[in-house]
Design a protein around this motif. Structure first.
Motif, PDB file in Angstrom:
ATOM      1  N   LYS A  60      -2.049  11.618   5.939  1.00  0.00           N
ATOM      2  CA  LYS A  60      -1.616  10.239   5.466  1.00  0.00           C
ATOM      3  C   LYS A  60      -3.030   9.795   4.782  1.00  0.00           C
ATOM      4  CE  LYS A  60       0.635   7.735   9.192  1.00  0.00           C
ATOM      5  NZ  LYS A  60       1.001   6.522   9.935  1.00  0.00           N
ATOM      6  N   LEU A  61      -2.521   9.698   3.388  1.00  0.00           N
ATOM      7  CA  LEU A  61      -3.555   9.255   2.174  1.00  0.00           C
ATOM      8  C   LEU A  61      -2.894   8.043   2.024  1.00  0.00           C
ATOM      9  CD1 LEU A  61      -6.082  10.338   0.421  1.00  0.00           C
ATOM     10  CD2 LEU A  61      -4.672  11.317  -0.729  1.00  0.00           C
ATOM     11  N   GLU A  62      -4.117   6.652   1.849  1.00  0.00           N
ATOM     12  CA  GLU A  62      -3.896   5.806   1.713  1.00  0.00           C
ATOM     13  C   GLU A  62      -4.015   5.201   0.362  1.00  0.00           C
ATOM     14  OE1 GLU A  62      -4.251   1.068   3.458  1.00  0.00           O
ATOM     15  OE2 GLU A  62      -4.740   2.653   4.434  1.00  0.00           O
ATOM     16  N   ILE A  63      -3.385   5.460  -0.713  1.00  0.00           N
ATOM     17  CA  ILE A  63      -3.649   4.450  -1.951  1.00  0.00           C
ATOM     18  C   ILE A  63      -3.531   2.502  -1.836  1.00  0.00           C
ATOM     19  CG2 ILE A  63      -3.230   4.628  -4.666  1.00  0.00           C
ATOM     20  CD1 ILE A  63      -1.862   7.294  -3.939  1.00  0.00           C
ATOM     21  N   ALA A  64      -4.287   1.855  -1.550  1.00  0.00           N
ATOM     22  CA  ALA A  64      -4.037   0.546  -1.501  1.00  0.00           C
ATOM     23  C   ALA A  64      -4.004   0.041  -2.393  1.00  0.00           C
ATOM     24  CB  ALA A  64      -5.961  -0.058  -1.417  1.00  0.00           C
ATOM     25  N   CYS A  84       0.690  -1.289  -0.194  1.00  0.00           N
ATOM     26  CA  CYS A  84      -0.149  -0.524   0.133  1.00  0.00           C
ATOM     27  C   CYS A  84       0.678   1.857  -0.199  1.00  0.00           C
ATOM     28  CB  CYS A  84      -1.165  -0.350   1.308  1.00  0.00           C
ATOM     29  SG  CYS A  84      -2.109  -0.978   1.293  1.00  0.00           S
ATOM     30  N   VAL A  85       0.713   1.991  -0.814  1.00  0.00           N
ATOM     31  CA  VAL A  85       1.212   3.636  -0.892  1.00  0.00           C
ATOM     32  C   VAL A  85       0.303   4.560  -0.095  1.00  0.00           C
ATOM     33  CG1 VAL A  85       1.887   5.416  -2.667  1.00  0.00           C
ATOM     34  CG2 VAL A  85       1.890   2.767  -3.089  1.00  0.00           C
ATOM     35  N   ILE A  86       1.403   5.327   1.466  1.00  0.00           N
ATOM     36  CA  ILE A  86       0.714   6.035   1.860  1.00  0.00           C
ATOM     37  C   ILE A  86       1.333   7.471   1.653  1.00  0.00           C
ATOM     38  CG2 ILE A  86       0.462   6.674   4.462  1.00  0.00           C
ATOM     39  CD1 ILE A  86       0.746   3.306   5.296  1.00  0.00           C
ATOM     40  N   LEU A  87       0.592   8.736   1.520  1.00  0.00           N
ATOM     41  CA  LEU A  87       0.768   9.839   1.076  1.00  0.00           C
ATOM     42  C   LEU A  87       0.960  10.418   2.691  1.00  0.00           C
ATOM     43  CD1 LEU A  87      -0.203  10.702  -1.891  1.00  0.00           C
ATOM     44  CD2 LEU A  87       1.582   9.542  -2.012  1.00  0.00           C
ATOM     45  N   LYS A  88       2.116  10.994   3.137  1.00  0.00           N
ATOM     46  CA  LYS A  88       1.902  12.024   3.778  1.00  0.00           C
ATOM     47  C   LYS A  88       2.584  12.807   4.187  1.00  0.00           C
ATOM     48  CE  LYS A  88       5.863   8.684   6.193  1.00  0.00           C
ATOM     49  NZ  LYS A  88       6.455   8.303   7.109  1.00  0.00           N
ATOM     50  N   CYS A  89       2.414  13.632   5.300  1.00  0.00           N
ATOM     51  CA  CYS A  89       3.420  14.661   5.550  1.00  0.00           C
ATOM     52  C   CYS A  89       3.360  15.465   6.896  1.00  0.00           C
ATOM     53  CB  CYS A  89       2.846  15.664   4.631  1.00  0.00           C
ATOM     54  SG  CYS A  89       1.048  16.310   4.851  1.00  0.00           S
ATOM     55  N   LEU A  92       3.363  17.374  -4.196  1.00  0.00           N
ATOM     56  CA  LEU A  92       4.279  15.322  -4.454  1.00  0.00           C
ATOM     57  C   LEU A  92       3.666  15.627  -5.929  1.00  0.00           C
ATOM     58  CD1 LEU A  92       6.235  13.825  -4.308  1.00  0.00           C
ATOM     59  CD2 LEU A  92       4.058  12.504  -2.876  1.00  0.00           C
ATOM     60  N   ASN A  93       5.178  15.769  -6.803  1.00  0.00           N
ATOM     61  CA  ASN A  93       4.393  15.368  -7.920  1.00  0.00           C
ATOM     62  C   ASN A  93       4.965  13.754  -8.592  1.00  0.00           C
ATOM     63  OD1 ASN A  93       4.267  14.926 -11.151  1.00  0.00           O
ATOM     64  ND2 ASN A  93       5.905  16.669 -10.986  1.00  0.00           N
ATOM     65  N   LEU A  94       4.036  12.879  -9.211  1.00  0.00           N
ATOM     66  CA  LEU A  94       3.798  11.437  -8.960  1.00  0.00           C
ATOM     67  C   LEU A  94       3.183  11.305 -10.631  1.00  0.00           C
ATOM     68  CD1 LEU A  94       2.538  10.048  -5.772  1.00  0.00           C
ATOM     69  CD2 LEU A  94       4.280  10.043  -6.215  1.00  0.00           C
ATOM     70  N   THR A  95       3.875  12.023 -11.616  1.00  0.00           N
ATOM     71  CA  THR A  95       4.040  11.573 -12.863  1.00  0.00           C
ATOM     72  C   THR A  95       5.228  11.528 -13.951  1.00  0.00           C
ATOM     73  OG1 THR A  95       4.205  13.706 -13.423  1.00  0.00           O
ATOM     74  CG2 THR A  95       1.957  13.078 -13.044  1.00  0.00           C
ATOM     75  N   ASP A  96       5.248  10.886 -14.921  1.00  0.00           N
ATOM     76  CA  ASP A  96       6.638  10.250 -14.944  1.00  0.00           C
ATOM     77  C   ASP A  96       7.053   9.515 -14.184  1.00  0.00           C
ATOM     78  OD1 ASP A  96       5.397  11.745 -17.893  1.00  0.00           O
ATOM     79  OD2 ASP A  96       5.847  13.651 -17.008  1.00  0.00           O
ATOM     80  N   GLN A  97       8.506  10.404 -14.333  1.00  0.00           N
ATOM     81  CA  GLN A  97       9.500   9.814 -12.997  1.00  0.00           C
ATOM     82  C   GLN A  97       9.244   9.904 -11.893  1.00  0.00           C
ATOM     83  OE1 GLN A  97      12.720   8.934 -14.887  1.00  0.00           O
ATOM     84  NE2 GLN A  97      12.694   7.745 -12.603  1.00  0.00           N
ATOM     85  N   GLY A  98       8.346  10.412 -11.431  1.00  0.00           N
ATOM     86  CA  GLY A  98       7.945  10.476  -9.870  1.00  0.00           C
ATOM     87  C   GLY A  98       7.026   9.310  -9.561  1.00  0.00           C
ATOM     88  N   PHE A  99       6.441   8.920 -10.331  1.00  0.00           N
ATOM     89  CA  PHE A  99       5.566   7.396 -10.602  1.00  0.00           C
ATOM     90  C   PHE A  99       6.410   6.609 -11.044  1.00  0.00           C
ATOM     91  CE2 PHE A  99       2.720   4.415 -12.500  1.00  0.00           C
ATOM     92  CZ  PHE A  99       1.884   4.288 -11.338  1.00  0.00           C
ATOM     93  N   LYS A 100       6.609   6.771 -11.597  1.00  0.00           N
ATOM     94  CA  LYS A 100       7.988   5.339 -11.656  1.00  0.00           C
ATOM     95  C   LYS A 100       9.242   4.827 -10.877  1.00  0.00           C
ATOM     96  CE  LYS A 100      10.546   5.539 -15.964  1.00  0.00           C
ATOM     97  NZ  LYS A 100      10.789   5.480 -17.381  1.00  0.00           N
ATOM     98  N   ASP A 101       9.474   5.776 -10.145  1.00  0.00           N
ATOM     99  CA  ASP A 101      10.201   5.772  -8.532  1.00  0.00           C
ATOM    100  C   ASP A 101       9.271   5.126  -7.723  1.00  0.00           C
ATOM    101  OD1 ASP A 101      12.521   6.924 -10.344  1.00  0.00           O
ATOM    102  OD2 ASP A 101      12.803   9.433  -9.233  1.00  0.00           O
ATOM    103  N   LEU A 102       7.984   5.788  -7.487  1.00  0.00           N
ATOM    104  CA  LEU A 102       6.713   4.551  -6.213  1.00  0.00           C
ATOM    105  C   LEU A 102       6.865   3.434  -6.681  1.00  0.00           C
ATOM    106  CD1 LEU A 102       5.477   5.472  -4.712  1.00  0.00           C
ATOM    107  CD2 LEU A 102       3.362   5.918  -6.000  1.00  0.00           C
ATOM    108  N   MET A 103       6.654   3.928  -8.097  1.00  0.00           N
ATOM    109  CA  MET A 103       6.200   2.033  -8.835  1.00  0.00           C
ATOM    110  C   MET A 103       7.722   0.961  -8.647  1.00  0.00           C
ATOM    111  SD  MET A 103       3.293   2.041  -9.365  1.00  0.00           S
ATOM    112  CE  MET A 103       2.990   0.382  -9.547  1.00  0.00           C
TER     113      MET A 103
END
Length: 1587
Positions: free
Chosen positions: A1215-1219, A1176-1181, A1244-1255
């Motif tokens: 927190k924001l959870e992405i299951a 699970c991906v948790i966005l947090k600050c 938080l930019n989760l596109t292109d390289q950011g999304f690729k790093d997350l995945m």
């Protein structure tokens, strides 16, 4: 019985039976007699009057001297022959006068009445009346006696049980209800001292005068003692001046002893002093011994106690006989006992007695605390005499084998109302295993219930006990534990009350003495004053469990008392938290608990009173929570010295690193046994100890270790072995030296020989004062008489023996002498020929010495040969080899001859033992080798220090050497180039204590050389320092710097940014005095304090700083700090121009904006993400400065996705959870915080390289969750697979074969099923053998799982594949009824029935039809067809009732058999003109022909099939009829089995109408699904149903 009376009752005159009342005595006698009666285990008797069997079961009387099983309850029952109870047995205690006299008056009357009645019965009554009356009387007597006995026994047993269970509550130590009172009386008056004592057992009371027991018999008429009803008195008749004394009354029983004191002062009337006696005089050294009334006392202590050994729990008495001359009858000396120079007082542990001529100290219950040096001091008016001896106390036997010894010396360091710090000393005996820790127990005073204070053992010998009740007193004890078990508990501590120290001081405080004056003053009422700051706050103790603070009260505190609040702050923050929030403390001392270990804290204290709370004190420096006390380092240089036949003096060098040292433990072991025994069980603080109790003649080695509260150090190195043997001089460790050895000839001429020898290995503990040489002539191998070569001792180890005869042979022997005497001579030397040497090469060097031994180097010194040879000696060669190596491995140290008589040998192997020899050379060649040195181990001895060069403030250079283990005769000897310095024109030597200093008068080039320092009378302690040209130059520069100093700086001028963007310029001086000054310069202009510049100079730390609010373009330039301190100066500059200035200005502005941002809600940590193990991906600050009105809004690509209102925290994490993340979750996420103070945004930019790093991070978790690659087989081939905890469609995996990526084809495929990733190899061959791997791509290094498909693994998988493949072929080819038949067919009589089903199988199966399990054949009525090997038809041209029954079709080939069944039911009804046909498709569904009416198509027919094969059996689903009574229709439905209750198990059932009205279709049941299928394309034919 007298032996069982306690000792404190034997001498009491009132301890007899006379004080008991008759009733009590009667009861006691009754109990004793009955106990004797029932003492046996089982007794029986025959009643003489009635012949009854009487049984008495014993168990009442149990021996109190030996343990016995629990006794049975006594019974007094009479039974007959059938063991039936018929009454009670009354014991008749004949001959027991005590019992008879104990009867009550009623009992005696009853006995007399019974006797009179029995006499009258014989004379006047009939036998029957007498018998009846006798039975009644006997029953009453027996009942009353039995009840009385039972009651008495029950009372006694209850009392005994209560005593055993509550012994301490019944027995208690003596207490003085009323203490004796002091008196002042005139001469010739009488005085009486009274006291009242309670206690059980009754205490024994003894009166003392000046600690001497009073004997009323020996002083008849003088003293009178009385004891009555716990009141005790001492009467003194006709008091005289000698009766002035301190009187003590001592009460003692088995539970303890207590004393009370009173003074009696006897006064004389004025003028009655005897003028003939001289007045008392004070002690004076000039006047001799003190004389009181003209008498000089001489005191002698004889019959002394010696060194004593005891064990814990035992009792020990120490005593001495004291003779005082002259003997005065009424004179009593002052007798005192000391342990380790501490005066002992009477207590329950120490009992002291003075009988008039003998002093006795009794240690009632030995503990290790009692170990020490005991001293008896007898003081008279003329002086005092003392005697001392040591008492050793060993541990009691452990309750558990190999358990440690008990801790000792349990004390309470700090007592407060809510905690008490308990400290103790570690035991010397650990049982063979390391002590894991200690448990602390507490017991409330007045109870016997011990409570363990800590759940886990503590290793630190100090523990804060909490959870106490304020105002109550407690006792403490400690137990040690190792892996074998628990030790015995220590001796309990003194009782201590849990209360505030100020309250305790007030309770035990004393009032001021009465002066006889009352002074009245008048003051104006003062207003309340808020107290000032507490002073000198400091951390006095810090461990990982607690921190103790102490401070001084404030100077300004008003007229009333103050209390304190303690505050703490985590370092790095400004948040101060009050520790004692509820109640302020009264005392200036406080302990803090529950601090996080490893964190740093600062502390401060505030004062408070009724006027308010004062300003806080200065905070302490940051303290990191943890144990500040380290385990001490090991002692070193253990040296044993002979003392007596049973003792050895052991000395050692103290631990170099030992804080809060408790002492040392010494252990000894017989050489070679490796069995160590403690020499002391109580730590000693000195570095010298006498170990007693050793076996005479044995050799012992010793070792020492230090102890403090943190634990015990490592053991010191073992000492040299010493033989237990009395030393010379009555214990003085001096003896004559051992004989010298190694006698050699250095030179020989015609009438003399020069001898050399080696120093004895043992010098006897004192300096060798000289040597004596003897010689004798050897003629034809027969030695002659010894002659003295020198009468006066010689100090050198070389001597020329003269007056010898040429060409004669001689032997020599040498003796060494010291203050103890001349030692025994050495062994005779070899026989030497006295002839002149004429060889050209030099003789051997001699007197080889080794100094400065280190782990990798040493210095070798020698003396040149006495015989020079033909030419002078011009060099030396040094050889070396390992001590155990053969002679062939000698190797040279120097390839080129050295002219010096010393050399430093380097690159030695640490711990190796080496020997050395030296050869001299001249022009003729190399001469003979010197004697070989003794083996020298290359080891740096513990405590070794080097020469240190020091330059003082005046620039004077000195060499300093320190040695700790000095002996009384040790001296520091300084040398230059290893020649002793005698001329101090260049060098001044100063020695003080264990330090010596060589001061250069004027340092110059003539001082270049090697300087060494040797400490005599040690084990070779020495060090050297080489003053080379480079070192000389450096020292001269340092000396100049000291003469003309500069202020040293720890750090140069630097700049940093503070909060709000302020700019701080600072530097730190390493050393500056309070008179130091600083000038602040900018671009050569002086700056001064103002609004723009804030200057600060902390002279304690040397930090100098200047703070600016902000930077402007005008501030670009050079900043300089100029320092001056006396004659020392320094300065430091910082250039801020160009890009450096612009960057600093930009950062300052940014910090200012940041400060403004943080005034409202803001992000402490900006938006980021975290991947959980569940993928699970948790966005947090992390946010801060929040309040209830603050809201947080989440956005994705500008669209709000979540809103958090009314957040209930000041600082926290959003927190924001992405299951299950996928591509649709890519985007730009934003969090906005806002309230009335402002807002803050994080993106938080989760596109292109950011999304690729997350995945990639998600893929990494997936890869790590994968299971090892496994092998399985299918009917198509071999499958490799692995499972992951979560699968994502974006996951990229690569399959490898032999480290190469696999190119997939129809034969090799990969896929995913759920969380399983697989690779299928169809029709595998040997070419597929090899290493396979699956690689997970996570954007980093990836993760690879491998498996080896070869060998046995491949063979097993391939064999399983072949088996499954054959089974699959058999399953596909077996005979089967592909289209099922209906279970039940209901049809009207006369109609035609046509059923068709599909048959499959290879080879084509044989088809057989059965009716009621009998085979039927085709005829005109029943036509059976099997067309094309696929379609089997069953046709009845006209149905009759005889056709009803069960029909089956049986298909069979070589792979298996299968059958299908249906039941045919015939009904009567109106003929139907329509034609109906039935057939089934390939799946077994019923289909209809082209001429079937639509109404008929609503009817469904279901069928089942039976399969008989080699590997499987198919169950037939039974059918059941459901009749619709309203419409007259019958529906055929499948009857579900118990194991197939699902919708998928139901098949469609054909429904045939019974009426001609077919316009209405029957309703479909709720749980059925009606799906009429299309006509099968493979339908070969359709049979019609007609009238």
């Amino acid at each position: 019985m007298s032996g069982s009376i306690p000792f404190y009752q034997k001498h009491h005159r009132h301890y007899d039976h006379g004080y008991r009342s008759r009733e009590t005595e009667s009861k006691l006698s009754q109990y004793q007699t009955s106990s004797r009666y029932t003492a046996g285990s089982s007794t029986s008797a025959i009643s003489t009057s009635r012949g009854l069997k009487v049984s008495s079961h014993s168990g009442l009387e149990a021996s109190r001297l030996s343990p016995v099983p629990k006794r049975a309850k006594p019974t007094y029952l009479a039974v007959d022959k059938e063991n039936q109870i018929i009454g009670y047995v009354v014991p008749i205690f004949r001959g027991s006068q005590e019992f008879v006299t104990g009867f009550s008056n009623t009992e005696e009357a009853r006995v007399r009445d019974t006797a009179a009645y029995m006499a009258r019965r014989d004379l006047f009554t009939s036998g029957l009346e007498m018998e009846r009356s006798e039975q009644i009387s006997r029953r009453e007597t027996m009942r009353e006696s039995a009840e009385r006995i039972s009651l008495n026994k029950r009372i006694h047993e209850h009392g005994e049980h209560f005593k055993r269970m509550n012994e301490d509550s019944l027995m208690h130590a003596p207490e003085f209800v009323i203490k004796p009172r002091s008196h002042t009386v005139w001469e010739k008056q009488c005085v009486r001292l009274h006291c009242t004592v309670s206690g059980w057992p009754d205490p024994r009371v003894v009166w003392y005068k000046n600690n001497v027991a009073i004997d009323p018999i020996g002083n008849a008429g003088k003293y009178k003692l009385e004891s009555r009803y716990s009141v005790h008195s001492l009467e003194i008749n006709r008091c005289d001046f000698d009766d002035t004394a301190q009187y003590r009354v001592s009460a003692m029983n088995s539970k303890g002893e207590l004393s009370a004191y009173a003074s009696v002062v006897v006064k004389r009337f004025k003028g009655e002093i005897d003028e003939s006696l001289p007045s008392p005089r004070r002690a004076s050294t000039e006047d001799g011994p003190v004389s009181e009334y003209g008498i000089n006392f001489q005191t002698h202590i004889v019959d002394k106690f010696g060194v004593s050994f005891g064990r814990e729990g035992e009792t020990m008495s120490l005593g001495c006989t004291v003779i005082i001359y002259p003997t005065l009858h009424l004179y009593q000396p002052e007798v005192q006992w000391y342990r380790d120079d501490v005066l002992l007082s009477p207590s329950k542990w120490n009992h002291m007695h003075w009988s008039g001529d003998r002093a006795t100290l009794t240690l009632t219950h030995l503990n290790k605390e009692d170990e020490g040096l005991y001293t008896l001091r007898v003081t008279t008016k003329s002086g005092y005499e003392t005697y001392s001896a040591y008492v050793f106390v060993k541990d009691a036997d452990a309750e558990v084998e190999r358990a440690p010894g008990a801790p000792l010396d349990v004390r309470c360091l700090d007592a407060n109302k809510d905690y008490i710090i308990v400290t103790w000393k570690q035991p010397a005996v650990d049982g063979g295993d390391s002590i894991l820790g200690y448990f602390v127990d507490r017991c409330e005073v007045g109870t016997t219930h011990w409570i363990q204070c800590n759940d886990t053992p503590v290793k630190f010998a100090r523990f804060p006990v909490t959870g106490l009740v304020e105002g109550r007193s407690y006792l403490f004890r400690v137990r040690a534990i190792n892996k074998s078990g628990m030790s015995r508990p220590s001796r309990v501590s003194e009782p201590v009350a849990a209360m505030d120290p100020s309250d305790r001081a007030r309770m035990r405080g004393t009032s001021a003495p009465w002066t006889g004056q009352i002074i009245v003053t008048e003051e104006e009422p003062a207003e309340g004053v808020v107290p000032g700051r507490p002073l000198e706050l400091q951390v006095t103790e810090a461990t990982k469990n607690y921190v103790v603070l102490s401070w001084n009260p404030p100077g300004e505190k008003g007229l009333e008392g103050v209390m304190y609040y303690v505050e703490k702050c985590v370092s790095g923050t400004d948040s101060w938290q009050r520790v004692n929030t509820e109640i302020p403390v009264k005392s200036p001392r406080f302990a803090l608990f529950d601090l996080a270990e490893g964190k740093s804290y600062s502390f401060r204290v505030r004062c408070c009173n009724s006027a308010g709370v004062g300003e806080p004190s200065d905070p302490t420096e940051a303290i990191t929570v943890g144990d500040k006390l380290d385990i001490p380092s090991a002692p070193s240089k253990v040296v044993p010295t002979r003392n007596t036949d049973t003792s050895v003096v052991v000395s050692w060098v103290a631990s170099s690193e030992a804080k809060e040292l408790v002492g040392y433990y010494i252990e000894g072991s017989i050489e070679g046994s490796n069995v160590w025994e403690p020499c002391n069980n109580k730590p000693v603080k000195a570095t010298r100890f006498i170990c007693h109790g050793l076996m005479t003649g044995e050799k012992y080695v010793f070792r020492v270790r230090a102890v403090n509260a943190a634990g015990l150090s490592q053991f010191s190195p073992e000492s040299e072995a010493v033989e237990v043997k009395a030393a010379i001089g009555g214990g003085i460790p001096h003896a004559s030296p051992a004989p010298p050895y190694g006698i050699t000839v250095l030179e020989c001429v015609c009438d003399s020989m020069v001898l050399a020898w080696k120093q004895p290995s043992f010098i006897g503990g004192a300096d060798i004062t000289g040597y004596f040489v003897d010689y004798r002539e050897v003629t034809d191998g027969v030695p002659g008489k010894w002659h003295e070569a020198n009468i006066k001792a010689i100090s050198d180890r070389a001597y020329r023996v003269s007056d010898l005869k040429e060409n004669r042979k001689y032997q020599f022997q040498v003796r060494a002498a010291n203050m103890a005497g001349v030692g025994i001579p050495s062994l005779p030397s070899n026989t030497f020929l006295c002839e002149e040497w004429t060889i050209a090469v030099p003789g051997p060097p001699h007197d080889l010495q080794v100094r400065e031994v280190r782990n990798d180097s040493l210095v070798l010194l020698w003396k040149p040969p006495v015989y020079q040879g033909r030419d002078p000696v011009n060099g030396f060669y040094v050889d070396i080899k390992e001590a155990d190596a053969p002679e062939e491995v000698w190797r040279g140290v120097n390839n080129k001859a050295t002219e010096k008589t010393y050399i430093k040998i380097k690159n030695l192997k640490e711990g190796e033992r080496f020997v050395f020899r030296v050869r001299a050379q001249n022009k003729a060649g190399v001469g003979e080798c010197s004697d070989v040195t003794e083996p020298v181990p290359a080891l740096t001895k513990p405590g070794t220090k080097e020469i240190v060069v020091d330059v003082n403030d005046d620039g004077i250079v000195s060499l300093n050497y320190e040695f700790c283990d000095l002996t009384p005769d040790s001296k520091f000897v300084w040398s230059k180039n290893y020649e002793e310095i005698t001329d101090q024109s260049h060098l001044t030597i100063e020695t003080k204590g264990n330090k010596s200093k060589a001061i250069f008068n004027t340092l110059g080039e003539e001082d270049i050389g090697i300087y060494s320092c040797l400490v005599t009378h040690t084990d070779g302690a020495s060090s050297s320092y080489t003053l080379s040209e480079e070192e000389l130059k450096r020292l001269l520069e340092v000396s100049h710097d000291h003469k003309f100093p500069i202020i040293p700086l720890k750090s140069e001028l630097a700049v940093e940014l503070l909060e709000k963007g302020k700019v701080r310029f600072w530097l730190q001086a390493d050393k500056i005095s309070a008179n130091g000054k600083v000038d602040y310069i900018f671009n050569e202009n002086a700056l001064s304090q103002g609004e723009k510049y804030k200057m600060n100079f902390d002279k304690n730390t040397g930090v100098i700083e200047m703070i600016m609010e902000s930077l402007t373009p005008a501030d670009e330039g050079t900043f300089t700090f100029q320092l001056q301190d006396g004659k020392a100066t320094n300065q430091s500059s910082l250039v801020l121009i160009g890009d450096v200035f612009k960057e600093l200005q930009k950062e300052s502005e940014f910090q200012k904006k940041e400060w403004v941002r943080k005034q409202g809600p803001h992000f402490i940590e900006y938006l980021g993400y975290e991947v959980t193990p569940e993928c699970c991906v948790i966005l947090k600050c992390k946010v801060g400065n929040m309040k209830k009105e603050t809201s947080a809004h989440w956005y994705k690509d500008g669209r709000e996705i979540k809103s958090d209102e009314h957040l209930g925290f000041t600082e926290g994490v959003l927190k924001l959870e992405i299951a299950q993340i996928s591509k649709k979750d890519a985007g730009v996420y934003e969090v906005v915080l806002k309230d009335d103070r402002g807002k803050d945004t994080s993106t938080l930019n989760l596109t292109d390289q950011g999304f690729k790093d997350l995945m990639n991070e998600v893929f990494s978790f997936i890869a790590n969750s994968s299971t090892p690659l496994k092998i399985t087989s299918t009917d198509q081939g071999i499958r490799l697979y692995t499972f992951v905890s979560y699968y994502n469609d974006l996951l990229q995996v690569t399959w490898h074969y032999k480290d190469s990526a696999i190119a997939f084809s129809d034969r090799i495929k990969s896929g995913v099923v759920g969380e399983q990733l697989w690779l299928q190899i169809s029709e595998p061959t040997e070419k597929d053998i090899g290493k396979y791997a699956i690689e997970f791509n996570d954007g980093k290094g990836g993760l690879r799982r491998t498996v080896e498909l070869s060998g046995q693994a491949f063979d097993d998988a391939f064999a399983e594949f072949q088996r499954l493949k054959a089974a699959a072929i058999a399953e596909r080819s077996r005979a089967r009824v592909a289209g099922g038949l209906p279970d039940v067919v209901t049809i009207q009589e006369g109609k035609a029935l046509n059923l068709t089903c599909n048959i499959s199988g290879d080879p084509v199966p044989e088809v057989t039809w059965l009716k009621n399990d009998r085979e039927i054949t085709s005829d005109d009525h029943c036509i059976l067809k099997f067309a094309s090997g696929k379609f089997a038809s069953f046709i009845i041209t006209g149905v009759t009732t005889s056709d009803s029954g069960k029909y089956s079709i049986l298909v069979k080939n070589k792979y298996g058999t299968e059958s299908g069944d249906f039941t045919l039911e015939i009904t009567e009804g109106t003929p139907d003109l329509g034609v109906t046909s039935y057939s089934t498709d390939a799946e077994g569904n019923v289909v209809f022909g082209p001429n079937t009416p639509k109404e008929k198509m609503k009817t469904t027919v279901t069928g089942t099939k039976k399969q008989k094969g080699k590997d499987s059996v198919t169950k037939t689903l039974p059918m059941e009829k459901v009749e619709d009574k309203d419409k007259g229709k019958v529906t055929v439905e499948p009857k579900a089995s118990d194991s197939e209750q699902t919708e998928d198990a139901k098949e469609e059932v054909a429904e045939l109408p019974l009426t001609a009205d077919q316009s209405e279709a029957p309703e479909q049941p709720a749980d059925r699904v009606e799906e009429p299928g299309p006509v099968a394309e493979t339908q070969p034919e359709t049979l019609s149903e007609s009238n």
